[in-house]
Design an enzyme around this catalytic site. Structure first.
Site, short mmCIF file in Angstrom:
data_model
loop_
_atom_site.label_atom_id
_atom_site.label_comp_id
_atom_site.label_asym_id
_atom_site.label_seq_id
_atom_site.Cartn_x
_atom_site.Cartn_y
_atom_site.Cartn_z
NE ARG B 53 15.60 79.53 19.21
CZ ARG B 53 14.59 79.99 18.48
NH1 ARG B 53 14.31 81.28 18.48
NH2 ARG B 53 13.86 79.17 17.78
CG ASP B 55 18.54 86.77 23.49
OD1 ASP B 55 18.10 85.96 22.66
OD2 ASP B 55 17.82 87.40 24.31
CE1 TYR B 113 20.08 81.40 30.49
CE2 TYR B 113 18.33 80.13 31.53
CZ TYR B 113 19.03 80.52 30.39
OH TYR B 113 18.66 80.02 29.18
NE ARG B 202 18.95 91.09 28.75
CZ ARG B 202 18.99 91.46 27.47
NH1 ARG B 202 18.97 90.53 26.51
NH2 ARG B 202 19.06 92.72 27.15
#
Lengths: 249, 249
Positions: B53, B55, B113, B202
């Protein structure tokens, strides 16, 4: 009443263009709201004058505006104040205090517009609002050969959108540029001139695209200019690729 | 039932994240709509399985998905078909026919990422949805010195968002990168690993920002990892700067 000149960048995607319209979100409307809020909402609302309008979806890297404040605030304080009040799709690049007779529209000598084209078979999702998408194969060399034909003083009536009204359609193009970026398959066009008619840049790009596709001869621009006929150039490149890059005074 | 693997790019700005949710616009929802439409809406709806997934507001440059079609269509035909049916903020970068046992989530070895940070005093209007905005001054050298401390196999519980549930919080980070672009005042972080907990990237960036601001010691990452305490790292960098860059199989 000190006069301020500001250089503004904006992402035109979510605006109904530059000019204030009741009930619509416009760049001028948001700027006037922020300026008046910063000046504690004076009785006579402060107007923000731009160098000219931009259409819905059209962007600016260096739109120039002027406005008068009822009292003197340091230019950097105005920049910071506006930055905190404006929505995130408008940026204040520079603020200066200028002479009272500076006028963002009437003092301008030339403007430079950029047109950014995405010439890929498949759309690039991150570029959808920031380029015009053109999937058909383009002959870059033909467009590069043709673009200097726009230089000089011409009657641009053949490049005016229908419905356009102006006292004169004579304008001078002082510089043109074209470049390509193979990594992103983007082509950049730039046009500098003393003024442009409504939709003129997007129609100028449309003619270059037809030349690039081979559906219009590479030497057709002088003929189009001489024809003085609004019906001959009808392909208008998408608004999303157009940027007001800078205004020179 | 031939199986297809597709590499997908999307601008996460206007999505409620990856996963199908009733009444919400999600990337998986739009993909399933397009795949089923292309397959003429079979009785048993086709599901699209992603590598994982993302966000709301998080982007992808190379999300990988798989799905089964009821009959064989050439991979390039699937790419073209989906491209015409998908909204413009989802792009299909590549489509291949793969073995029946390929699974976008379970076959994945590592994911990379990217985090894109805008380190300017004033917001850049065209970058508002594509970077995390951080106006405070950052010591780049301190962040570059600290980032390799993330390498290796660790229990990442200190970097898990509260509310997170998982069987194990042990993951291996196999590569980290940091670079800066002075012209745009942007900093790029990259992290490759066998998996990441919810919000882990994050929070990892948040810790680096604290190190860059000097509010956390440059050698604090080993201590944080050893502490195994969710309360110590609480700064979560904004979603808008995060990109799923690639998935390796």
């Amino acid at each position: 009443m000190p006069r301020y000149r500001a250089i503004i960048a904006y992402d035109g995607t979510d605006f109904y263009g530059w000019q204030v319209q009741p009930g619509k979100r416009t760049v001028q409307g948001e700027l006037e709201k922020a300026v008046n809020q910063m000046a504690k909402n004076p009785e006579i609302p402060i107007r923000v004058q731009g160098s000219g309008r931009t259409d819905a979806g059209v962007h600016a890297l260096g739109q120039v505006v002027h406005f008068d404040l009822p009292y003197q605030i340091p230019a950097n304080g105005v920049r910071k104040g506006l930055a905190t009040m404006l929505p995130f799709d408008i940026g204040i690049e520079q603020v200066d205090i200028v002479a009272d007779d500076f006028h963002a529209q009437y003092s301008a000598h030339t403007k430079t517009y950029r047109y950014q084209l995405s010439n890929r078979e498949f759309r690039a999702p991150f570029r959808r609002n920031y380029t015009g998408y053109w999937p058909r194969r383009l002959d870059y060399d033909k467009m590069a050969q043709a673009i200097p034909d726009y230089l000089g003083e011409h009657d641009w009536i053949s490049f005016a959108a229908s419905g356009f009204q102006a006292k004169t359609t004579v304008r001078t193009v002082t510089d043109v540029k074209i470049s390509q970026e193979p990594a992103t398959q983007e082509i950049t066009f730039e046009f500098t001139g003393t003024g442009f008619l409504y939709n003129q840049i997007r129609i100028m790009v449309g003619v270059l695209l037809e030349i690039g596709m081979g559906t219009r001869p590479v030497d057709d621009i002088p003929r189009l200019l001489a024809a003085k006929d609004r019906q001959q150039a009808r392909l208008t490149a998408p608004a999303s690729g157009l940027y007001l890059k800078s205004v020179d005074y």
